[in-house]
Design an enzyme around this catalytic site. Sequence first.
Site, PDB file in Angstrom:
ATOM      1  N   GLU A  15       4.925  -4.644  11.847  1.00 47.99           N
ATOM      2  CA  GLU A  15       3.866  -3.646  11.640  1.00 47.99           C
ATOM      3  C   GLU A  15       2.743  -4.369  10.915  1.00 47.99           C
ATOM      4  O   GLU A  15       2.818  -4.597   9.705  1.00 47.99           O
ATOM      5  CB  GLU A  15       4.391  -2.490  10.788  1.00 47.99           C
ATOM      6  CG  GLU A  15       5.429  -1.630  11.472  1.00 47.99           C
ATOM      7  CD  GLU A  15       4.869  -0.839  12.631  1.00 47.99           C
ATOM      8  OE1 GLU A  15       3.634  -0.759  12.778  1.00 47.99           O
ATOM      9  OE2 GLU A  15       5.675  -0.312  13.414  1.00 47.99           O
TER      10      GLU A  15
ATOM     11  N   CYS B 228      -3.405   0.397   6.920  1.00 44.73           N
ATOM     12  CA  CYS B 228      -3.446  -0.515   8.060  1.00 44.73           C
ATOM     13  C   CYS B 228      -4.124   0.092   9.283  1.00 44.73           C
ATOM     14  O   CYS B 228      -4.798  -0.599  10.032  1.00 44.73           O
ATOM     15  CB  CYS B 228      -2.032  -0.931   8.417  1.00 44.73           C
ATOM     16  SG  CYS B 228      -0.937   0.488   8.599  1.00 44.73           S
TER      17      CYS B 228
ATOM     18  N   ASN C 159       0.798  -1.232   0.000  1.00 42.76           N
ATOM     19  CA  ASN C 159       0.000   0.000   0.000  1.00 42.76           C
ATOM     20  C   ASN C 159       0.835   1.289   0.000  1.00 42.76           C
ATOM     21  O   ASN C 159       0.395   2.299  -0.522  1.00 42.76           O
ATOM     22  CB  ASN C 159      -1.000  -0.002   1.164  1.00 42.76           C
ATOM     23  CG  ASN C 159      -0.341  -0.215   2.503  1.00 42.76           C
ATOM     24  OD1 ASN C 159       0.831  -0.566   2.581  1.00 42.76           O
ATOM     25  ND2 ASN C 159      -1.101   0.010   3.556  1.00 42.76           N
TER      26      ASN C 159
ATOM     27  N   GLU D  55       7.927   2.033  14.665  1.00 43.09           N
ATOM     28  CA  GLU D  55       8.651   2.715  13.596  1.00 43.09           C
ATOM     29  C   GLU D  55       8.586   4.217  13.857  1.00 43.09           C
ATOM     30  O   GLU D  55       7.776   4.701  14.645  1.00 43.09           O
ATOM     31  CB  GLU D  55       8.029   2.370  12.230  1.00 43.09           C
ATOM     32  CG  GLU D  55       8.175   0.883  11.923  1.00 43.09           C
ATOM     33  CD  GLU D  55       8.074   0.540  10.456  1.00 43.09           C
ATOM     34  OE1 GLU D  55       6.992   0.740   9.883  1.00 43.09           O
ATOM     35  OE2 GLU D  55       9.072   0.049   9.895  1.00 43.09           O
TER      36      GLU D  55
HETATM   37  P1  NDP Z   1       1.077  -9.694   3.335  1.00 39.48           P
HETATM   38  O1  NDP Z   1       1.127 -10.068   4.758  1.00 39.48           O
HETATM   39  O2  NDP Z   1       0.400 -10.575   2.375  1.00 39.48           O
HETATM   40  O3  NDP Z   1       2.563  -9.495   2.761  1.00 39.48           O
HETATM   41  C1  NDP Z   1       3.485  -8.609   3.353  1.00 39.48           C
HETATM   42  C2  NDP Z   1       4.863  -8.878   2.791  1.00 39.48           C
HETATM   43  O4  NDP Z   1       5.347 -10.123   3.300  1.00 39.48           O
HETATM   44  C3  NDP Z   1       4.899  -9.007   1.272  1.00 39.48           C
HETATM   45  O5  NDP Z   1       6.102  -8.457   0.780  1.00 39.48           O
HETATM   46  C4  NDP Z   1       4.876 -10.505   1.097  1.00 39.48           C
HETATM   47  O6  NDP Z   1       5.353 -10.910  -0.159  1.00 39.48           O
HETATM   48  C5  NDP Z   1       5.757 -10.957   2.235  1.00 39.48           C
HETATM   49  N1  NDP Z   1       5.590 -12.333   2.666  1.00 39.48           N
HETATM   50  C6  NDP Z   1       4.516 -13.137   2.533  1.00 39.48           C
HETATM   51  N2  NDP Z   1       4.748 -14.349   3.119  1.00 39.48           N
HETATM   52  C7  NDP Z   1       6.001 -14.284   3.646  1.00 39.48           C
HETATM   53  C8  NDP Z   1       6.808 -15.198   4.390  1.00 39.48           C
HETATM   54  N3  NDP Z   1       6.385 -16.413   4.731  1.00 39.48           N
HETATM   55  N4  NDP Z   1       8.042 -14.800   4.775  1.00 39.48           N
HETATM   56  C9  NDP Z   1       8.489 -13.567   4.472  1.00 39.48           C
HETATM   57  N5  NDP Z   1       7.765 -12.661   3.765  1.00 39.48           N
HETATM   58  C10 NDP Z   1       6.532 -13.009   3.366  1.00 39.48           C
HETATM   59  O7  NDP Z   1       0.467  -8.234   3.329  1.00 39.48           O
HETATM   60  P2  NDP Z   1      -0.022  -7.365   2.103  1.00 39.48           P
HETATM   61  O8  NDP Z   1       1.138  -7.065   1.192  1.00 39.48           O
HETATM   62  O9  NDP Z   1      -1.232  -7.989   1.544  1.00 39.48           O
HETATM   63  O10 NDP Z   1      -0.379  -5.997   2.835  1.00 39.48           O
HETATM   64  C11 NDP Z   1      -1.555  -5.806   3.516  1.00 39.48           C
HETATM   65  C12 NDP Z   1      -1.385  -6.015   5.012  1.00 39.48           C
HETATM   66  O11 NDP Z   1      -0.333  -5.200   5.520  1.00 39.48           O
HETATM   67  C13 NDP Z   1      -2.611  -5.634   5.787  1.00 39.48           C
HETATM   68  O12 NDP Z   1      -2.925  -6.602   6.746  1.00 39.48           O
HETATM   69  C14 NDP Z   1      -2.222  -4.348   6.481  1.00 39.48           C
HETATM   70  O13 NDP Z   1      -2.932  -4.084   7.635  1.00 39.48           O
HETATM   71  C15 NDP Z   1      -0.768  -4.546   6.701  1.00 39.48           C
HETATM   72  N6  NDP Z   1      -0.113  -3.252   6.823  1.00 39.48           N
HETATM   73  C16 NDP Z   1       0.355  -2.858   8.053  1.00 39.48           C
HETATM   74  C17 NDP Z   1       0.930  -1.621   8.212  1.00 39.48           C
HETATM   75  C18 NDP Z   1       1.479  -1.202   9.532  1.00 39.48           C
HETATM   76  O14 NDP Z   1       2.316  -0.325   9.565  1.00 39.48           O
HETATM   77  N7  NDP Z   1       1.069  -1.773  10.640  1.00 39.48           N
HETATM   78  C19 NDP Z   1       1.047  -0.678   7.103  1.00 39.48           C
HETATM   79  C20 NDP Z   1       0.559  -1.203   5.855  1.00 39.48           C
HETATM   80  C21 NDP Z   1      -0.016  -2.453   5.745  1.00 39.48           C
HETATM   81  P3  NDP Z   1       4.284 -10.974  -1.383  1.00 39.48           P
HETATM   82  O15 NDP Z   1       3.578  -9.676  -1.454  1.00 39.48           O
HETATM   83  O16 NDP Z   1       5.118 -11.175  -2.560  1.00 39.48           O
HETATM   84  O17 NDP Z   1       3.375 -12.104  -1.028  1.00 39.48           O
END
Ligand code: NDP
Length: 483
Positions: free
Chosen positions: A249, A283, A152, A457
């Site tokens: 996060e 998020c 995002n 962060e």
């Molecule tokens: P995901 O949890 O699907 O993915 C996050 C990242 O982790 C991606 O780069 C993903 O790769 C990677 N990933 C997935 N599986 C693994 C693994 N087993 N080991 C290591 N890395 C892995 O989240 P989204 O990208 O769908 O983002 C949305 C989510 O992020 C929402 O739940 C949102 O709330 C949260 N978020 C939290 C924020 C915060 O600051 N608290 C800010 C923004 C979002 P790939 O995409 O290639 O699968």
Amino acid sequence: MQTQPKASHFIGGEYVEDTNGTPIEVIYPATGETIATVHAATPAVIDKAITVARTAQVEWARMSGTERGRILRRAADIMRERNHELSVLETYDTGKPYQETSVADATSGADALEYFGGIAASLTGEHIQLGDDWGYTRREPLGLCVGIGAWNYPTQIACWKGAPALACGNAIIFKPSETTPLCALKVAEILVEAGLPAGLYNVVQGMGEVGASLVSDPRVDKVSLTGSVPTGRRVYAAAAEGIKHVTMELGGKSPLIVFEDADIENAVSGAILGNFYSSGQVCSNGTRVFVHRDIKEAFLNRLAERLGRAVIGDPLDPATSFGPMVSKRQLDIALGYIEKGRAEGARVVFGGAAIDRDGFYMQPTVFADVTDDMTIAREEIFGPVMSVLDFDDEDDVMARANDTEFGLAAGVFTRDLTRAHRVAARFEAGTCYINTYNDAPVEAPFGGMKNSGVGRENSKAAIDHYSQLKSVYVRMGDLEAPF
Ligand code: NDP
């Protein structure tokens, strides 16, 4: 604009390609067209990134904080100068309207580089007097950090993790989400242009398994993830195997409470900012909006009027204020929740459907008459779907607001000063808002309680998560021993 990067990865100060990796198509969410192709990192690419980063980190840690900070601040200046092109790229990567990206992404990234660049020179340990003896602490880098980003805020996340890591003397390897791989490469380019020695900020592309192999590599010292709670659980567990430092996060389902004495216009603004910015893909969004029953109809009427003014369309048009979802998958997830909301008895008072045009568009959607047990009130949707719940009593609404596994953010709108602070103190959430919503300045800590995360962060608090203290004891006299 040229959206195809020179190569997939950025390692050791230059673009690196390995076409043996799985191709990843980058889709422009506003049209559904492919705008670039990158390749997931192969084991050879991952190994190269780790090797060069570890080597580069040794010299970087020896530099003074002033020298490190100067480079970060120069990078911040370059980011600001290039805000327009970086914002356009962010819009291509995510589909978010230029109206947003031009003020919230490269600018926020530049703030992080400037802030941590400024703080780098003032990082010190402390002197501890122990009678005639004494000790001191050294604040040392962790070594090699891995950053894993959500889709995002690809520029912002790349900087929020990179800036404190580098300021503290670490090297970093950043893996963007496979959905938005473009922006972090530009951050890496700019850092090198600003004078960052090669190998300290590296970008490798790939799906979850690339992230997983980085997290499990014994040469990695710290993992900072921005992602969902299920991914957080997996990454946290994998990091625990190696007793690595973590920042998590994660997601949220945050409450926003609007009391009967609130300024309704401001409360509606807060609800809009907390639900529909970035098409709801934020998020910290306050997606459970508890509205006092006395003002419910007035609130809903004004909200619908204001939402009717959203300009939905081409995100590159500066007039557009509401863009597409990031992907077909995320669109389908959000639409699925709308069906669930209807099936469980909530009432759609605005939107509620996909928009029939190219790209991944849907209407901003508001449900009223939502109850606490409904799926749309319990699960993170990560889309423009607001749930409005009724309440009558402060104690009751506090208990309901906190009755969730998440604890990322929370907000309250009221004109009553003492109530505002009382409610903020009672929220079980890492980031709370009084008469505002979703501000995230670099000066303040950002992060979650409960399942929403570990660590913080931004702000001085981030320094503790990218450095470690070493205690050194100094004996000034003779040393006695029992034998
Ligand atoms: P995901 O949890 O699907 O993915 C996050 C990242 O982790 C991606 O780069 C993903 O790769 C990677 N990933 C997935 N599986 C693994 C693994 N087993 N080991 C290591 N890395 C892995 O989240 P989204 O990208 O769908 O983002 C949305 C989510 O992020 C929402 O739940 C949102 O709330 C949260 N978020 C939290 C924020 C915060 O600051 N608290 C800010 C923004 C979002 P790939 O995409 O290639 O699968």
